[in-house]
Design a protein around this motif. Structure first.
Motif, PDB file in Angstrom:
ATOM      1  N   PRO A   1      -2.168   8.287   2.438  1.00  0.00           N
ATOM      2  CA  PRO A   1      -2.854   9.310   1.642  1.00  0.00           C
ATOM      3  C   PRO A   1      -2.987   8.983   0.162  1.00  0.00           C
ATOM      4  O   PRO A   1      -3.655   9.722  -0.571  1.00  0.00           O
ATOM      5  N   THR A   2      -2.369   7.901  -0.304  1.00  0.00           N
ATOM      6  CA  THR A   2      -2.457   7.592  -1.737  1.00  0.00           C
ATOM      7  C   THR A   2      -3.849   7.057  -2.078  1.00  0.00           C
ATOM      8  O   THR A   2      -4.511   6.432  -1.240  1.00  0.00           O
ATOM      9  N   PRO A   3      -4.301   7.283  -3.302  1.00  0.00           N
ATOM     10  CA  PRO A   3      -5.681   6.919  -3.665  1.00  0.00           C
ATOM     11  C   PRO A   3      -6.029   5.452  -3.427  1.00  0.00           C
ATOM     12  O   PRO A   3      -7.143   5.139  -2.988  1.00  0.00           O
ATOM     13  N   LEU A   4      -5.088   4.544  -3.704  1.00  0.00           N
ATOM     14  CA  LEU A   4      -5.368   3.118  -3.563  1.00  0.00           C
ATOM     15  C   LEU A   4      -4.865   2.545  -2.237  1.00  0.00           C
ATOM     16  O   LEU A   4      -4.963   1.329  -2.010  1.00  0.00           O
TER      17      LEU A   4
ATOM     18  N   HIS B   1       8.838   9.056   2.717  1.00  0.00           N
ATOM     19  CA  HIS B   1       7.926   9.285   1.597  1.00  0.00           C
ATOM     20  C   HIS B   1       6.807  10.256   1.968  1.00  0.00           C
ATOM     21  O   HIS B   1       6.291  10.958   1.119  1.00  0.00           O
ATOM     22  N   PHE B   2       6.447  10.274   3.260  1.00  0.00           N
ATOM     23  CA  PHE B   2       5.273  11.015   3.706  1.00  0.00           C
ATOM     24  C   PHE B   2       5.672  12.272   4.474  1.00  0.00           C
ATOM     25  O   PHE B   2       6.543  12.231   5.354  1.00  0.00           O
ATOM     26  N   LEU B   3       5.022  13.365   4.126  1.00  0.00           N
ATOM     27  CA  LEU B   3       5.271  14.644   4.791  1.00  0.00           C
ATOM     28  C   LEU B   3       3.946  15.235   5.248  1.00  0.00           C
ATOM     29  O   LEU B   3       2.923  15.091   4.570  1.00  0.00           O
ATOM     30  N   GLN B   4       3.999  15.930   6.379  1.00  0.00           N
ATOM     31  CA  GLN B   4       2.813  16.606   6.881  1.00  0.00           C
ATOM     32  C   GLN B   4       2.983  18.106   6.735  1.00  0.00           C
ATOM     33  O   GLN B   4       4.013  18.672   7.114  1.00  0.00           O
ATOM     34  N   ALA B   5       1.955  18.746   6.192  1.00  0.00           N
ATOM     35  CA  ALA B   5       1.944  20.204   6.049  1.00  0.00           C
ATOM     36  C   ALA B   5       0.539  20.705   6.349  1.00  0.00           C
ATOM     37  O   ALA B   5      -0.426  20.286   5.696  1.00  0.00           O
ATOM     38  N   ASN B   6       0.426  21.555   7.352  1.00  0.00           N
ATOM     39  CA  ASN B   6      -0.882  22.116   7.736  1.00  0.00           C
ATOM     40  C   ASN B   6      -1.931  21.033   7.959  1.00  0.00           C
ATOM     41  O   ASN B   6      -3.043  21.095   7.433  1.00  0.00           O
ATOM     42  N   ASP B   7      -1.543  20.024   8.736  1.00  0.00           N
ATOM     43  CA  ASP B   7      -2.450  18.935   9.116  1.00  0.00           C
ATOM     44  C   ASP B   7      -2.862  18.042   7.956  1.00  0.00           C
ATOM     45  O   ASP B   7      -3.776  17.228   8.096  1.00  0.00           O
ATOM     46  N   LYS B   8      -2.198  18.170   6.813  1.00  0.00           N
ATOM     47  CA  LYS B   8      -2.457  17.291   5.686  1.00  0.00           C
ATOM     48  C   LYS B   8      -1.236  16.409   5.456  1.00  0.00           C
ATOM     49  O   LYS B   8      -0.099  16.860   5.603  1.00  0.00           O
ATOM     50  N   ILE B   9      -1.469  15.158   5.099  1.00  0.00           N
ATOM     51  CA  ILE B   9      -0.391  14.221   4.822  1.00  0.00           C
ATOM     52  C   ILE B   9      -0.261  14.041   3.314  1.00  0.00           C
ATOM     53  O   ILE B   9      -1.255  13.833   2.609  1.00  0.00           O
ATOM     54  N   PHE B  10       0.969  14.118   2.830  1.00  0.00           N
ATOM     55  CA  PHE B  10       1.244  13.968   1.402  1.00  0.00           C
ATOM     56  C   PHE B  10       2.260  12.845   1.189  1.00  0.00           C
ATOM     57  O   PHE B  10       3.233  12.737   1.937  1.00  0.00           O
TER      58      PHE B  10
END
Length: 269
Positions: free
Chosen positions: A50-53, A118-127
């Motif tokens: 999910p990171t920009p680069l 590092h990565f978490l999922q919340a409401n079908d979105k990955i952060f």
């Protein structure tokens, strides 16, 4: 023995180009006798960074050159310092089978490894929870609150501890309070003591090591290690093996704040 068990390399796409040899020479000069290079492993091919680069880990094509170069450096310096070939592997819920397959293939080549969230999922979105203060606040909004974001992180760390990732599962849990990275940016006082203690007890029960990570001390919105000093003391009382890690992404960051773990009355490791 002076050991730094969490070091990144020029193969890190969000790090620096400082050569491996410079890390090793600095470690020797400053009296370290044992280091592990733990570059971010390639993410599962079916996972979208999910990171920009899209630069959270090495590419698959970089992995073999990385392993081979660390092995060469390990052999070259074997009479002067112990160098361990390692990786920092991401635990991503739902990708356990792919992670296990990766570890089964490359685990036999590793001397050491860290398992991190590092990565978490919340409401079908990955952060990527530690990417920036803005991304963290998006995560908090998606979960409903800063506290909920914290709890989501600790649940993911607990899942990483419990996960069956095969015989080459990393033996050390990375920066278990990384979610504190932006605590001075959001400014909320979150009582997460019970959650952190629960994580430590699970690490102990699983027979795993703890990454005592100094990087947060240098982050202006964190100002503490991962985990904080008093939890390092609790981990030691629990009998958890503790491994200092500077989480360096540059030679200048190598062994950062190491002395704070051995002075000022904090003989924590």
């Amino acid at each position: 023995m002076k050991r730094d068990g969490h070091i990144h390399t020029p193969y890190c796409p969000h790090g620096t180009t400082d050569p491996l040899r410079s890390y090793v020479e600095k470690a020797i000069k400053t009296g370290f006798t044992d280091v592990t290079f733990t570059e971010h492993a390639p993410l599962p091919s079916s996972f979208t960074d999910p990171t920009p680069l899209k630069d959270s880990g090495m590419t698959a094509a970089q992995l073999r050159p990385y392993l081979d170069e660390v092995k060469r450096i390990k052999e070259e310096y074997k009479d002067r310092i112990r160098i361990r070939v390692g990786l920092e592997v991401d635990f991503i819920a739902g990708y356990e089978d792919r992670t296990t397959a990766f570890l089964n293939e490359f685990g036999p080549e590793l001397d050491d490894a860290i398992l991190s969230v590092h990565f978490l999922q919340a409401n079908d979105k990955i952060f990527c929870a530690d990417y920036s203060a803005d991304v963290f606040m998006e995560l908090a909004h998606e979960t409903g609150s800063v506290e909920a974001a914290y709890q989501l992180y600790y649940k993911a760390v607990e899942a990483s501890i419990a996960a069956n990732l095969g015989p080459y599962k990393p033996k050390r849990i990375g920066h278990p309070t990384l979610i504190h990275k932006f605590q001075y940016a959001h400014g909320e006082k979150i009582d997460d003591n019970e959650a952190i203690i629960a994580v430590l007890k699970k690490i102990k029960s699983a027979g795993l090591e703890l990454d005592v990570n100094s990087a947060g001390l240098a982050k202006p919105d964190c100002r503490e290690p991962y985990p904080p000093f008093h939890f390092i003391e609790q981990a030691r009382r629990l009998g958890i093996p503790l491994v200092f890690g500077s989480d360096a992404h540059s030679v200048s960051g190598l062994h950062q704040r190491y002395e704070q773990f051995y002075t000022d009355g904090r003989d924590t490791i």
